[in-house]
Every structure is written in structure tokens, then in C-alpha cells.
Write a protein that holds these residues in place. Sequence first.
Motif, PDB file in Angstrom:
ATOM      1  N   GLN A  60       0.780  -1.238   0.000  1.00 44.57           N
ATOM      2  CA  GLN A  60       0.000   0.000   0.000  1.00 44.57           C
ATOM      3  C   GLN A  60       0.814   1.292   0.000  1.00 44.57           C
ATOM      4  O   GLN A  60       0.580   2.187  -0.804  1.00 44.57           O
ATOM      5  N   PHE A  61       1.769   1.447   0.916  1.00 40.81           N
ATOM      6  CA  PHE A  61       2.442   2.733   1.128  1.00 40.81           C
ATOM      7  C   PHE A  61       3.934   2.476   1.315  1.00 40.81           C
ATOM      8  O   PHE A  61       4.335   1.709   2.192  1.00 40.81           O
ATOM      9  N   GLY A  62       4.758   3.092   0.450  1.00 39.82           N
ATOM     10  CA  GLY A  62       6.187   2.837   0.515  1.00 39.82           C
ATOM     11  C   GLY A  62       7.022   4.100   0.425  1.00 39.82           C
ATOM     12  O   GLY A  62       6.541   5.172   0.055  1.00 39.82           O
ATOM     13  N   MET A  63       8.304   3.945   0.743  1.00 44.64           N
ATOM     14  CA  MET A  63       9.277   5.032   0.662  1.00 44.64           C
ATOM     15  C   MET A  63      10.116   4.865  -0.605  1.00 44.64           C
ATOM     16  O   MET A  63      10.731   3.820  -0.817  1.00 44.64           O
ATOM     17  N   LYS A 123       9.013   3.497   8.944  1.00 48.06           N
ATOM     18  CA  LYS A 123       8.009   2.861   9.797  1.00 48.06           C
ATOM     19  C   LYS A 123       7.206   3.901  10.571  1.00 48.06           C
ATOM     20  O   LYS A 123       5.995   3.748  10.758  1.00 48.06           O
ATOM     21  N   GLN A 124       7.863   4.978  11.017  1.00 51.20           N
ATOM     22  CA  GLN A 124       7.136   6.060  11.683  1.00 51.20           C
ATOM     23  C   GLN A 124       6.077   6.658  10.757  1.00 51.20           C
ATOM     24  O   GLN A 124       5.008   7.076  11.202  1.00 51.20           O
ATOM     25  N   ALA A 125       6.401   6.718   9.475  1.00 50.27           N
ATOM     26  CA  ALA A 125       5.472   7.284   8.498  1.00 50.27           C
ATOM     27  C   ALA A 125       4.350   6.327   8.129  1.00 50.27           C
ATOM     28  O   ALA A 125       3.403   6.716   7.449  1.00 50.27           O
ATOM     29  N   GLY A 126       4.458   5.072   8.552  1.00 50.27           N
ATOM     30  CA  GLY A 126       3.455   4.076   8.202  1.00 50.27           C
ATOM     31  C   GLY A 126       3.792   3.307   6.941  1.00 50.27           C
ATOM     32  O   GLY A 126       2.981   2.502   6.460  1.00 50.27           O
ATOM     33  N   MET A 127       4.973   3.523   6.403  1.00 40.65           N
ATOM     34  CA  MET A 127       5.381   2.862   5.159  1.00 40.65           C
ATOM     35  C   MET A 127       5.733   1.400   5.407  1.00 40.65           C
ATOM     36  O   MET A 127       6.207   1.045   6.488  1.00 40.65           O
ATOM     37  N   ARG A 128       5.532   0.596   4.380  1.00 41.10           N
ATOM     38  CA  ARG A 128       5.729  -0.841   4.518  1.00 41.10           C
ATOM     39  C   ARG A 128       6.836  -1.390   3.620  1.00 41.10           C
ATOM     40  O   ARG A 128       7.154  -2.569   3.704  1.00 41.10           O
ATOM     41  N   ARG A 345       6.991  12.164   9.406  1.00 43.52           N
ATOM     42  CA  ARG A 345       6.497  11.946  10.780  1.00 43.52           C
ATOM     43  C   ARG A 345       5.084  12.508  10.937  1.00 43.52           C
ATOM     44  O   ARG A 345       4.238  11.926  11.631  1.00 43.52           O
ATOM     45  N   GLY A 346       4.832  13.659  10.316  1.00 45.86           N
ATOM     46  CA  GLY A 346       3.495  14.243  10.380  1.00 45.86           C
ATOM     47  C   GLY A 346       2.456  13.346   9.726  1.00 45.86           C
ATOM     48  O   GLY A 346       1.330  13.215  10.232  1.00 45.86           O
ATOM     49  N   MET A 347       2.817  12.733   8.609  1.00 41.15           N
ATOM     50  CA  MET A 347       1.896  11.789   7.977  1.00 41.15           C
ATOM     51  C   MET A 347       1.668  10.577   8.873  1.00 41.15           C
ATOM     52  O   MET A 347       0.538  10.078   9.000  1.00 41.15           O
ATOM     53  N   GLY A 348       2.742  10.113   9.510  1.00 43.95           N
ATOM     54  CA  GLY A 348       2.610   8.983  10.418  1.00 43.95           C
ATOM     55  C   GLY A 348       1.737   9.310  11.604  1.00 43.95           C
ATOM     56  O   GLY A 348       0.950   8.465  12.059  1.00 43.95           O
ATOM     57  N   ASP A 349       1.834  10.532  12.118  1.00 46.13           N
ATOM     58  CA  ASP A 349       0.971  10.951  13.226  1.00 46.13           C
ATOM     59  C   ASP A 349      -0.497  10.904  12.818  1.00 46.13           C
ATOM     60  O   ASP A 349      -1.362  10.472  13.598  1.00 46.13           O
ATOM     61  N   LEU A 351      -1.804   9.022  10.446  1.00 45.56           N
ATOM     62  CA  LEU A 351      -2.183   7.618  10.325  1.00 45.56           C
ATOM     63  C   LEU A 351      -2.394   6.980  11.691  1.00 45.56           C
ATOM     64  O   LEU A 351      -3.277   6.128  11.852  1.00 45.56           O
ATOM     65  N   ASP A 352      -1.607   7.384  12.676  1.00 42.49           N
ATOM     66  CA  ASP A 352      -1.801   6.867  14.035  1.00 42.49           C
ATOM     67  C   ASP A 352      -3.151   7.289  14.610  1.00 42.49           C
ATOM     68  O   ASP A 352      -3.762   6.549  15.388  1.00 42.49           O
ATOM     69  N   ARG A 353      -3.598   8.493  14.236  1.00 48.44           N
ATOM     70  CA  ARG A 353      -4.903   8.958  14.716  1.00 48.44           C
ATOM     71  C   ARG A 353      -6.052   8.227  14.020  1.00 48.44           C
ATOM     72  O   ARG A 353      -7.174   8.203  14.536  1.00 48.44           O
ATOM     73  N   HIS A 354      -5.763   7.671  12.850  1.00 46.78           N
ATOM     74  CA  HIS A 354      -6.794   6.963  12.076  1.00 46.78           C
ATOM     75  C   HIS A 354      -6.234   5.605  11.635  1.00 46.78           C
ATOM     76  O   HIS A 354      -6.024   5.352  10.449  1.00 46.78           O
ATOM     77  N   PRO A 355      -5.976   4.736  12.612  1.00 48.67           N
ATOM     78  CA  PRO A 355      -5.187   3.521  12.331  1.00 48.67           C
ATOM     79  C   PRO A 355      -5.825   2.534  11.365  1.00 48.67           C
ATOM     80  O   PRO A 355      -5.131   1.700  10.784  1.00 48.67           O
ATOM     81  N   ASP A 356      -7.144   2.600  11.188  1.00 43.49           N
ATOM     82  CA  ASP A 356      -7.814   1.630  10.324  1.00 43.49           C
ATOM     83  C   ASP A 356      -8.354   2.247   9.039  1.00 43.49           C
ATOM     84  O   ASP A 356      -8.927   1.545   8.212  1.00 43.49           O
ATOM     85  N   ALA A 357      -8.157   3.554   8.871  1.00 43.16           N
ATOM     86  CA  ALA A 357      -8.827   4.267   7.783  1.00 43.16           C
ATOM     87  C   ALA A 357      -8.110   4.150   6.441  1.00 43.16           C
ATOM     88  O   ALA A 357      -8.733   4.303   5.396  1.00 43.16           O
ATOM     89  N   VAL A 358      -6.800   3.910   6.463  1.00 40.26           N
ATOM     90  CA  VAL A 358      -6.035   3.843   5.210  1.00 40.26           C
ATOM     91  C   VAL A 358      -5.227   2.552   5.150  1.00 40.26           C
ATOM     92  O   VAL A 358      -5.432   1.710   4.280  1.00 40.26           O
ATOM     93  N   LEU A 359      -4.283   2.382   6.057  1.00 39.67           N
ATOM     94  CA  LEU A 359      -3.447   1.176   6.046  1.00 39.67           C
ATOM     95  C   LEU A 359      -4.277  -0.017   6.501  1.00 39.67           C
ATOM     96  O   LEU A 359      -4.874  -0.007   7.576  1.00 39.67           O
ATOM     97  N   GLY A 360      -4.319  -1.021   5.671  1.00 35.78           N
ATOM     98  CA  GLY A 360      -5.162  -2.177   5.946  1.00 35.78           C
ATOM     99  C   GLY A 360      -6.561  -2.035   5.394  1.00 35.78           C
ATOM    100  O   GLY A 360      -7.308  -3.015   5.348  1.00 35.78           O
TER     101      GLY A 360
END
Length: 587
Positions: A60-63, A123-128, A345-349, A351-360
Motif C-alpha cells: 500500500q504505502f512505501g518510501m 516505519k514512523q510514516a506508516g510505510m511498509r 512523521r506528520g503523515m505517520g501521526d 495515520l496513528d490517529r486513524h489507524p484503520d482508515a487507510v493502512l489495511g
Amino acid sequence: MRKVIGVVLALLLAVAAAVASPPAAVATQAESAGGPRTQGIPGEIGPSDDKDLAAWQELQFGMFIHWGLFSELGGVWKGKPVTKGYSEQIQMWADISEQEYLEVAERFRPDRFDPAEICSLAKQAGMRYVVITSKHHDGFSMFDTGTTGYDVVDATPYGKDPLKALADECRSQGLKFGFYFSLVDWHQGHDFDGDNNNPIPASMEPVIEGQLRELMTRYGDIAEVWFDMSSPTAAQSRKFAGIVRELQPKAAINSRVWNNEGDFRTLGDNEIPEVALDGAWQTPASIYHETWGYRSWQKREDLPGKIRDLVGGLTGVRARGGNYLLNIGPRGDGSVVEFEADVLRGMGDWLDRHPDAVLGASATRFGGLPWGEVTVNDRDLFLHVSKWPTSGDGELRLPGLATSVRDVHEDGSKDRLAWRWDGDDLVVTLPDRPRDAVLPVVKVELGGELRIIPERTVALGPDASAVLDAADIEHGYSYADDGSYYSTHRTTVRHTAHVTADRAERLSVSVRGEARPEALYRVQVGKHSRLVKGADLTRRAVGPFSVRGGKVTPVTITLAEPGHAGEELGLRLDSLLVAPTGSRADF
């Protein structure tokens, strides 16, 4: 229904005129206090049937990392900014000779290149996953290669293979790993070409093949191989893709290997398609649209705005079913630019607030809506509201929802939002201000699997027949190319209509238009399909098909045996008749 045509033809003969029937009423999807009355189609866009490609889609999301000898220059040559072109191509835009470029290599010491830091940031950004430039257009290899001494190990005082260290660290931190590989190579003999559209001479093939074999055998499992530019022949594209498939059979190959030999389609830089695309695809995105490689004089400002824009890009791509590969451009010493790290990091923050909305979560068939995007995760629907109402009644409308609703609230809050049904539409009343200033998300808890009633759904008339014109047809799009970036074009790979019947029927489908005579087409109604040659598709009815009452049934036409995922359907569909088998309208 979102669109109740209600215009039905009782007779359609080769020499007869069409006669319209009175409008047919379609049952409302749900009452305010009731459940669905019409069963919609599944609203989730699932992954590929190919398990290896599906595994890549689930990343889904990469660097993306553009880093090389060009990074040492930082967009500056002889003390002056080079303002033309991307900075990773500075050798061409500043007309730097190879001897002068080698002098840059002599001072290249990326001692601050820290794979652990880069992987942690990803990983902080939510990238896989991480994809890095192994060799850009300058031909300077950032890995240890035996094909040439023009590489980071042999031509710089650094003398180490940074990509091996990064590959090992990705594996250690649970990230997948991949390579960017340019098919343009100025060192091997390509001329500077502003379009980077150089053909590949046969003399260059052994170096490309050798380097690909090194990359595919020395760095562990590879998740993605990202070819770029040039204009290879079809045979060359097959050969290069074949090397990857031989040595890394689970790796996903992008379409810029050209001649439609890739596994997924790479869109244009920072491109978000207007509609969901059929098949696997990816958007390569950059923090600044002006460059991918490091540029020392790049303006870096408005951090909150940049985070907001890129979160919107990520959400837009994911809601349409693509992977999002977001680039950073480290300095020549290997260090990550602080502004870029803060953006991630801001993008990761968020995603942390919306953990199920995008990743997965998965894409949905709603497509882009005037107010934003929609994703789904199991039985939770997420409305990403990029245009929060600032005046009026503060209502948000989700059209054509065919699943009951249990609760609605802003994601991250337990406070319920008021909602109601308006026909098929879910209407949510929003507060004056959202909780999330980056991109607010409304969570809709569903009572079952996501099902929708497409906007163009047509109700069959009293005689169970209907004529659908071009405006009633949903088109599935992809891309194809003729061997280069500038030959890439959008293709139509599917036509789909959606119909409903009051009762169970046995129907046939008749097509008016023009098809490729020798092409084999698949006509599918619900779960059942028939194969028919193009020469017959527009001459006779196809069927019979059984349909159930009270249910939206898709009527889809695709190529039965496409040469590749983006092959043009080659069907001009003027109108589509759905009618009972054996009726006078069944021609």
C-alpha cells in the motif's frame, strides 16, 4: 436507485423503431428506520487474483529514495543553481562531462547514510516497503557491480555498498525492499536527451543484464523492481522482465520496463487518476514536484500544508486502489533532509490517529466524491472529508449505500453524529469544525458487508427489458504503452451496466456498436458468463442468463484473453439491450 431510467424497449428489431415503456419504479434502498430493500453489489475493490501481485498491493504505502552521485551536487554546478530539470539529472541539464562527474565521485563520502534511521523513519510514516535508486540515468551504480568500475565501491572513497546495508536493515525491521533501475545510461553510451527516450543498442544489453542479475541475487528477497525511461524493443522488455521473474519470481515489476511487460502500471509523477483503475497500479509521489534528488536551494516551507497535501495524495490513491510510493532525497553525505523527515512523521501521526482508515483498508467503488474519498476496512466505512462544509446545513451525502448503518461518528471520537436516509443516500450532519485539522475522517459502522447501488443503475421495465445508452455504461480504464513513456495512453478495458429486476428472469444481452471481429469477448451477467467472438457480439443476442429479483446485477463485457492487463477492449458500445430470452426484443 441513483438513476432510474425507466425507459424500456418492448421491441427492438433490425428494421423496427424502439418503443419506450413507462418509467419503472425501483425500491428505495432503505427506510429511515429500516434495512436495505434492494441488494447492491459488493462495494469493496479487492486485490488481484494473482497471490504474489496481491501481496505487493497489500504493501500500500512505501518510501522511494532518490540518492546517488547527483546528491553530492545538490542541484548546484560551479556555484550556481541549475534551475532546469530535476536535480537527479543535473549531469545532463548542466552539461557536465564524465571526467568532471568522476571528480565529484572522488569526494563522495556518504558517512551519514544510516539505514537504521531511514528504516525507522519509514516505519514512523506508516510505510511498509522501501525502493531506492540502484542506478539513475547518469549510469553511476550505487551498488557493488562487476560490470563496470563506475560505481560507489570502486570510484569513491566511501568504498562500501550502501544498498546491501539498507536491504539488510529493511529485512531486520520488517520492511520489504526494492530497486529503482534506470534503462537510460549516459556512462554506457546514451546521449543526453531531455525526454530520456533513448533506444537501447545491443552493445548495452550485457551490462543491463549483468547488473539486473547482480541486483536480483545479492540482496535477498526483492518486492519491487522499478524500471525507468528509455525506449526498449519488445524483445528487450521481455528479456529484462524475464531476468527478474527468473531470479525473483515474487517481485512486482513496474510498467516502465515498457511494451506492457510489467505487472503493475506506474502512473505519471504525482498523478491521482480521476477514477479507479482496473488492475494493479502505483503513483510515484514527491515531496516537492520540482525535484526528486536532493536540491540544496529547494524552498521548504509550510510544513502543515505539505503534510495535509501528501495525506490527501495518499488517501486519494488508496481510495482508488493504488499503491503510493513517496520519495525522499537524502543529501550527498547520506543524511535525510530534516524537513522531509518532519513531513513523514506528520503523515505517520495522522495515520496513528486513524489507524484503520487507510493502512489495511481497501478502495471502494464510490470513487472520488465532491467532498472527498471513501475507504472500507471490514465493516467500517471511512469518509475522508477534504472539503468540510463551512456554511449551509453542514450535511455530507454518501450516495447509493446499500448496507444498514449502526453508528456514525468522527474517527477518534465517541460522540455520535446525526444521520438519516434520503432514498439510497446516507446523509450525515457534521459539526461546524472537524476534530482533525489535517484531514478529518468520519467513521460509519455498517451492519454488514459494504454494498452499493451504482449511480447509473437502471430498472428493468414491466416487460423485464431495458435499453441502456452510452451514458448508462460504466467504463473500466487502464493504461498501455508502445514501448516508451511518451507512448503511454489510457485504455478502456471493460464496459459494465447495472440493472435491477422486480422478479427472477432469464435474460439475454444484445450489443449495438462495433467490436474487433476476431477478438474473443466475455459477456458476464452476475456470476454467469458466455464467450463470443466480436463478429457475433453485435449481430446476435448473448444468453440466456438468470437474474434474481430485488438485486443489482452487473452486466459486464471484457476481453476473454487479453494479451496484458491494459489491452484496449476495442468495443464501441452505442447501446445495450437487456431483454427476456426469446422475446421479440431479443435479436
